[in-house]
Design a protein around this motif. Structure first.
Motif, PDB file in Angstrom:
ATOM      1  N   LEU A  26      66.171  40.696  59.682  1.00 33.22           N
ATOM      2  CA  LEU A  26      65.607  40.556  58.174  1.00 33.22           C
ATOM      3  C   LEU A  26      64.598  39.388  58.592  1.00 33.22           C
ATOM      4  N   GLY A  27      63.222  39.342  58.039  1.00 30.03           N
ATOM      5  CA  GLY A  27      62.413  38.631  58.024  1.00 30.03           C
ATOM      6  C   GLY A  27      61.282  38.825  58.874  1.00 30.03           C
ATOM      7  N   LEU A  28      60.539  39.892  58.780  1.00 29.09           N
ATOM      8  CA  LEU A  28      59.491  40.635  59.589  1.00 29.09           C
ATOM      9  C   LEU A  28      57.822  39.721  59.635  1.00 29.09           C
ATOM     10  N   GLY A  29      58.199  38.595  60.276  1.00 28.11           N
ATOM     11  CA  GLY A  29      57.000  37.582  60.585  1.00 28.11           C
ATOM     12  C   GLY A  29      56.553  37.748  61.734  1.00 28.11           C
ATOM     13  N   ALA A  30      55.842  36.660  61.818  1.00 27.41           N
ATOM     14  CA  ALA A  30      54.963  36.669  63.361  1.00 27.41           C
ATOM     15  C   ALA A  30      55.879  36.408  64.424  1.00 27.41           C
ATOM     16  N   PHE A  31      56.792  35.647  64.017  1.00 30.61           N
ATOM     17  CA  PHE A  31      57.785  35.015  65.144  1.00 30.61           C
ATOM     18  C   PHE A  31      58.694  36.108  65.652  1.00 30.61           C
ATOM     19  N   HIS A  32      59.203  36.715  64.733  1.00 31.90           N
ATOM     20  CA  HIS A  32      60.114  38.140  65.409  1.00 31.90           C
ATOM     21  C   HIS A  32      59.354  38.968  66.035  1.00 31.90           C
ATOM     22  N   THR A  53      61.020  43.180  55.918  1.00 31.87           N
ATOM     23  CA  THR A  53      60.456  41.871  55.626  1.00 31.87           C
ATOM     24  C   THR A  53      61.059  41.052  54.639  1.00 31.87           C
ATOM     25  N   GLY A  54      60.674  39.766  53.860  1.00 32.71           N
ATOM     26  CA  GLY A  54      61.510  39.176  53.096  1.00 32.71           C
ATOM     27  C   GLY A  54      60.984  39.149  51.785  1.00 32.71           C
ATOM     28  N   ARG A  55      59.643  38.559  51.376  1.00 28.29           N
ATOM     29  CA  ARG A  55      59.324  38.301  50.181  1.00 28.29           C
ATOM     30  C   ARG A  55      58.366  39.285  49.806  1.00 28.29           C
ATOM     31  N   SER A  56      57.593  39.948  50.681  1.00 30.03           N
ATOM     32  CA  SER A  56      56.464  40.999  50.313  1.00 30.03           C
ATOM     33  C   SER A  56      56.465  41.846  51.157  1.00 30.03           C
ATOM     34  N   LEU A 114      67.985  37.050  62.278  1.00 30.67           N
ATOM     35  CA  LEU A 114      67.221  36.721  61.163  1.00 30.67           C
ATOM     36  C   LEU A 114      66.160  35.666  61.708  1.00 30.67           C
ATOM     37  N   THR A 115      65.086  35.898  60.917  1.00 34.49           N
ATOM     38  CA  THR A 115      64.098  34.807  60.831  1.00 34.49           C
ATOM     39  C   THR A 115      63.623  34.735  59.406  1.00 34.49           C
ATOM     40  N   ILE A 116      64.432  33.953  58.524  1.00 32.91           N
ATOM     41  CA  ILE A 116      64.209  34.072  57.440  1.00 32.91           C
ATOM     42  C   ILE A 116      63.748  32.506  56.695  1.00 32.91           C
ATOM     43  N   THR A 117      63.408  31.776  57.756  1.00 32.18           N
ATOM     44  CA  THR A 117      62.725  30.204  57.339  1.00 32.18           C
ATOM     45  C   THR A 117      64.006  29.522  56.975  1.00 32.18           C
ATOM     46  N   GLU A 118      63.952  28.401  57.179  1.00 32.68           N
ATOM     47  CA  GLU A 118      65.081  27.486  56.699  1.00 32.68           C
ATOM     48  C   GLU A 118      65.476  27.670  55.225  1.00 32.68           C
ATOM     49  N   THR A 157      68.087  37.314  47.717  1.00 29.77           N
ATOM     50  CA  THR A 157      68.041  36.172  48.783  1.00 29.77           C
ATOM     51  C   THR A 157      68.240  37.142  50.118  1.00 29.77           C
ATOM     52  N   PRO A 158      67.779  36.671  51.196  1.00 34.13           N
ATOM     53  CA  PRO A 158      68.318  37.303  52.473  1.00 34.13           C
ATOM     54  C   PRO A 158      69.623  37.375  52.562  1.00 34.13           C
ATOM     55  N   LEU A 159      70.481  36.292  52.325  1.00 32.89           N
ATOM     56  CA  LEU A 159      71.936  36.312  52.932  1.00 32.89           C
ATOM     57  C   LEU A 159      72.645  37.205  51.588  1.00 32.89           C
ATOM     58  N   CYS A 182      68.046  32.926  64.128  1.00 32.86           N
ATOM     59  CA  CYS A 182      66.843  32.799  65.003  1.00 32.86           C
ATOM     60  C   CYS A 182      65.764  31.798  64.132  1.00 32.86           C
ATOM     61  N   ASP A 183      66.421  30.864  63.349  1.00 33.84           N
ATOM     62  CA  ASP A 183      65.400  30.128  62.540  1.00 33.84           C
ATOM     63  C   ASP A 183      65.843  28.395  63.252  1.00 33.84           C
ATOM     64  N   ASN A 184      64.641  27.808  63.188  1.00 29.51           N
ATOM     65  CA  ASN A 184      64.377  26.594  63.660  1.00 29.51           C
ATOM     66  C   ASN A 184      65.415  25.481  62.730  1.00 29.51           C
ATOM     67  N   ILE A 185      66.747  25.554  62.696  1.00 31.23           N
ATOM     68  CA  ILE A 185      67.620  24.694  61.894  1.00 31.23           C
ATOM     69  C   ILE A 185      69.069  24.397  62.841  1.00 31.23           C
ATOM     70  N   ASP A 223      62.372  29.409  71.237  1.00 29.66           N
ATOM     71  CA  ASP A 223      61.126  28.606  71.438  1.00 29.66           C
ATOM     72  C   ASP A 223      60.002  29.595  71.934  1.00 29.66           C
ATOM     73  N   ARG A 224      58.844  29.764  71.041  1.00 28.98           N
ATOM     74  CA  ARG A 224      57.695  30.329  71.519  1.00 28.98           C
ATOM     75  C   ARG A 224      56.671  29.935  70.330  1.00 28.98           C
ATOM     76  N   ILE A 225      55.731  29.102  70.642  1.00 25.42           N
ATOM     77  CA  ILE A 225      54.687  28.710  69.518  1.00 25.42           C
ATOM     78  C   ILE A 225      53.761  30.133  69.285  1.00 25.42           C
ATOM     79  N   THR A 226      54.185  30.220  68.052  1.00 22.51           N
ATOM     80  CA  THR A 226      53.556  31.505  67.321  1.00 22.51           C
ATOM     81  C   THR A 226      52.894  31.166  65.965  1.00 22.51           C
ATOM     82  N   PRO A 227      51.522  30.732  65.999  1.00 25.50           N
ATOM     83  CA  PRO A 227      51.233  30.303  64.655  1.00 25.50           C
ATOM     84  C   PRO A 227      50.749  31.517  63.773  1.00 25.50           C
TER      85      PRO A 227
HETATM   86  N1  LIG Z   1      56.363  30.683  64.205  1.00 27.77           N
HETATM   87  C1  LIG Z   1      57.020  30.020  65.384  1.00 27.77           C
HETATM   88  O1  LIG Z   1      56.357  29.595  66.372  1.00 27.77           O
HETATM   89  C2  LIG Z   1      58.152  29.989  65.479  1.00 27.77           C
HETATM   90  C3  LIG Z   1      59.165  29.520  66.389  1.00 27.77           C
HETATM   91  C4  LIG Z   1      60.294  29.244  66.446  1.00 27.77           C
HETATM   92  C5  LIG Z   1      60.958  29.722  65.495  1.00 27.77           C
HETATM   93  N2  LIG Z   1      60.454  30.046  64.310  1.00 27.77           N
HETATM   94  C6  LIG Z   1      61.460  30.380  62.938  1.00 27.77           C
HETATM   95  O2  LIG Z   1      61.101  31.588  62.371  1.00 27.77           O
HETATM   96  C7  LIG Z   1      60.916  31.457  61.162  1.00 27.77           C
HETATM   97  C8  LIG Z   1      59.990  32.408  60.773  1.00 27.77           C
HETATM   98  O3  LIG Z   1      58.611  32.112  61.283  1.00 27.77           O
HETATM   99  P1  LIG Z   1      57.183  33.094  61.244  1.00 27.77           P
HETATM  100  O4  LIG Z   1      56.238  32.490  62.104  1.00 27.77           O
HETATM  101  O5  LIG Z   1      57.668  34.290  61.647  1.00 27.77           O
HETATM  102  O6  LIG Z   1      56.702  32.971  59.593  1.00 27.77           O
HETATM  103  P2  LIG Z   1      56.276  34.239  58.884  1.00 27.77           P
HETATM  104  O7  LIG Z   1      55.880  33.212  57.524  1.00 27.77           O
HETATM  105  O8  LIG Z   1      55.160  34.933  59.550  1.00 27.77           O
HETATM  106  O9  LIG Z   1      57.387  35.149  58.365  1.00 27.77           O
HETATM  107  C9  LIG Z   1      58.479  34.646  57.837  1.00 27.77           C
HETATM  108  C10 LIG Z   1      59.430  35.965  57.230  1.00 27.77           C
HETATM  109  O10 LIG Z   1      60.608  35.357  56.697  1.00 27.77           O
HETATM  110  C11 LIG Z   1      60.523  35.951  55.464  1.00 27.77           C
HETATM  111  N3  LIG Z   1      60.766  34.835  54.261  1.00 27.77           N
HETATM  112  C12 LIG Z   1      59.963  33.519  54.416  1.00 27.77           C
HETATM  113  N4  LIG Z   1      60.644  32.871  53.611  1.00 27.77           N
HETATM  114  C13 LIG Z   1      61.659  33.575  52.950  1.00 27.77           C
HETATM  115  C14 LIG Z   1      62.645  32.972  52.028  1.00 27.77           C
HETATM  116  N5  LIG Z   1      62.614  32.001  51.435  1.00 27.77           N
HETATM  117  N6  LIG Z   1      63.435  33.841  51.628  1.00 27.77           N
HETATM  118  C15 LIG Z   1      63.454  35.187  52.350  1.00 27.77           C
HETATM  119  N7  LIG Z   1      62.438  35.663  53.183  1.00 27.77           N
HETATM  120  C16 LIG Z   1      61.669  34.786  53.543  1.00 27.77           C
HETATM  121  C17 LIG Z   1      59.002  36.322  55.306  1.00 27.77           C
HETATM  122  O11 LIG Z   1      58.796  37.359  53.896  1.00 27.77           O
HETATM  123  C18 LIG Z   1      58.583  36.924  56.412  1.00 27.77           C
HETATM  124  O12 LIG Z   1      59.067  38.121  56.709  1.00 27.77           O
HETATM  125  C19 LIG Z   1      60.616  29.747  60.894  1.00 27.77           C
HETATM  126  O13 LIG Z   1      60.780  29.543  59.688  1.00 27.77           O
HETATM  127  C20 LIG Z   1      61.308  29.268  62.048  1.00 27.77           C
HETATM  128  O14 LIG Z   1      62.451  28.820  61.470  1.00 27.77           O
HETATM  129  C21 LIG Z   1      59.198  30.373  64.349  1.00 27.77           C
END
Ligand SMILES: NC(=O)c1ccc[n+]([C@@H]2O[C@H](COP(=O)([O-])OP(=O)(O)OC[C@H]3O[C@@H](n4cnc5c(N)ncnc54)[C@H](O)[C@@H]3O)[C@@H](O)[C@H]2O)c1
Ligand SMILES: O=P(O)(O)OC[C@@H](O)[C@@H](O)[C@H](O)[C@H](O)CO
Length: 453
Positions: A26-32, A53-56, A114-118, A157-159, A182-185, A223-227
């Motif tokens: 859950l949370g198909l962002g860059a970091f996953h 994905t989460g929101r879009s 999970l990478t759903i942000t804090e 909500t994701p949960l 896998c979130d930074n909390i 840990d992996r910096i992924t802007p």
């Molecule tokens: N990017 C990094 O360098 C990095 C490194 C370590 C950990 N992380 C963790 O991964 C998380 C995601 O990072 P990312 O770079 O993939 O971000 P991103 O914005 O590219 O993707 C986040 C994903 O989570 C979903 N999401 C975001 N907020 C949400 C919410 N409130 N409810 C439901 N879904 C939600 C988004 O839709 C998206 O699919 C960070 O918040 C952090 O905790 C990121």
């Protein structure tokens, strides 16, 4: 140039068959895509990912059109390397709850990452599920009515979505599985367990008991910096691929995990992941040294016209703040945790100007980050009779930035504004981020502020 599809990949002689889905993400962002999907690819033992994905739906639509494939660009200080990641077998809109429920009903699906942000966990300042959150309340109502019949009445909500999937798994007798945050909390496994079991408890006592007995919660330090990144990357084009989902990351990667996997897991250790009995020191090292330093740069950099991590870290005043903070933070780590090499690597990673990591991306939710990444060092050192001067300097910089106004979203901004307008703003702001901060330390911060104003 070829479109990135499994058919074109096979034609290029690269193994391309999607692995059977055994992980739901859950949370198909860059970091996953830079982290867990990359580790799963490197494990090479046939675990495929279905990512939501989460929101879009945007990222799911992009990746689904490419059969889950994307290019991962590893960017060091001199050049780029490109690899095609194939471990995402399916990509879906998070709102497709029917498919999530169907996948989680399958016994062969054994891991949920999970990478759903804090913010996605919907917990309060004490790490408990926030039952006053209207979305949480709406999810409880939706989950109580049973299987969702329409999208607008489904949990959002994701949960909430995860719990709906677990309801389906329970009904299907799909067996136990592991949820891996896998979130930074801090204590992300504990936060997930508390929040999900509290949500289940609001819905149905039987479901809550099933979750407690069948869901293992794994804590991880990632840990992996992924802007955030958009646009085409020349090295991918040079490799002959047209890719709409490229992710740019750094060479460094680390993953430390604590917990059980009752339905198995990929051999992530083949890619360098470490399984430990006690995650705390590793989590503290990463959250304090990396994320704490990022938070310091995010509050110190803008006042010195710095917009990125590498720009701010090249600025002697910002770097001094970080180096001094590191020296104090490592005094709070146990001897068993290596930190000399980690700091040396961090300095190299922060200096990598080819990774464009904007400070305004990092500045979101600064109040919470200061509370968990800087204040714990100050309070521990103060208890040991230390003046915690570097923490005082970092907190002074935060207060100065708050008074000017940090241009990033913060759920606590109303409380911050109230503290700024209080009779004693320094005391009010420091109390907001740390109930245990002592009066002498508050006076030291006050003196630093007046000396530099
Ligand atoms: N990017 C990094 O360098 C990095 C490194 C370590 C950990 N992380 C963790 O991964 C998380 C995601 O990072 P990312 O770079 O993939 O971000 P991103 O914005 O590219 O993707 C986040 C994903 O989570 C979903 N999401 C975001 N907020 C949400 C919410 N409130 N409810 C439901 N879904 C939600 C988004 O839709 C998206 O699919 C960070 O918040 C952090 O905790 C990121
Ligand atoms: O929003 P944050 O502060 O939790 O994270 C922003 C960055 O500091 C973070 O994504 C780092 O790049 C990452 O934690 C590196 O592993």
């Amino acid at each position: 140039m070829r479109d990135l599809t499994r058919q074109n990949l096979a034609a290029a002689g690269i193994s391309s068959r999607p692995a059977p889905v055994r992980i739901v993400h859950l949370g198909l962002g860059a970091f996953h895509r830079a982290h867990q999907a990359w580790y799963t690819q490197r494990a090479r033992d046939g675990w495929g990912i279905a990512a939501f994905t989460g929101r879009s739906p945007h990222a799911a639509e992009t990746l689904a059109a490419q059969n889950g494939l994307y290019a991962l660009v590893t960017r060091n200080a001199d050049d780029d390397a490109v690899e095609i990641v194939t471990s995402i077998s399916e990509a879906h809109d998070g709102a497709d709850l029917a498919h999530l429920r169907e996948l989680l009903s399958r016994p062969q699906v054994g891991v949920v990452t999970l990478t759903i942000t804090e913010a996605g966990y919907r917990v309060d300042g004490q790490g408990a599920l926030d039952l006053s959150d209207p979305d949480v309340q709406a999810d409880i109502r939706a989950l109580r009515t049973g299987p969702p019949s329409a999208r607008d009445t489904a949990p959002r909500t994701p949960l909430g979505r995860l719990l709906s999937g677990l309801q389906a798994r329970r009904t299907a007798d799909g067996g136990p599985l592991a949820v891996v945050s896998c979130d930074n909390i801090p204590a992300n496994g504990t936060i997930s367990r508390r929040a999900l079991t509290a949500l289940a408890g609001e819905v149905d006592a039987g479901l809550c008991a099933w979750v407690s007995a069948n869901v293992a919660f794994v804590s991880t330090s990632v840990d992996r910096i992924t802007p955030a990144h958009t646009g085409e990357v020349p090295v991918v084009i040079e490799a002959g691929w047209h890719d709409e989902g490229t992710v740019v990351t750094e060479p460094f990667a680390d993953w430390v995990l604590e917990g059980d996997f009752p339905a198995g897991r990929p051999a992530w250790e083949n890619a360098g992941a470490r399984f430990v009995d006690d995650i705390c020191p590793w989590e503290d090292r990463k959250l304090w040294l990396l994320n704490g330093a990022h938070t310091i740069l995010a509050v110190a950099g803008p006042a010195r016209d710095k917009a990125t991590v590498s720009d701010a870290f090249a600025d002697p005043a910002c770097r001094d703040l970080v180096e001094a903070f590191w020296a104090e933070a490592v005094r709070c780590l146990p001897d068993s945790v290596e930190h000399i090499d980690y700091r040396r690597q961090l300095a190299e990673r922060f200096a990598n100007a080819r990774i464009v990591h904007r400070l305004d991306q990092i500045a979101a939710e600064t109040t919470t980050k200061v509370r968990y990444r800087i204040v714990p060092i100050a309070t521990r050192l103060r208890r040991q009779g230390d003046d915690a001067a570097a923490c005082a300097a970092a907190l002074t910089t935060w207060i100065r930035a708050v008074r000017v106004g940090i241009a990033a979203p913060d759920r606590e901004s109303a409380a911050v504004r109230a503290a700024v307008s209080a009779a004693d703003p320094v005391s009010a702001l420091l109390s907001l981020v740390g109930a245990d901060i002592d009066q002498d330390f508050i006076s030291r911060v006050r003196s630093r502020l007046s000396a530099t104003d």
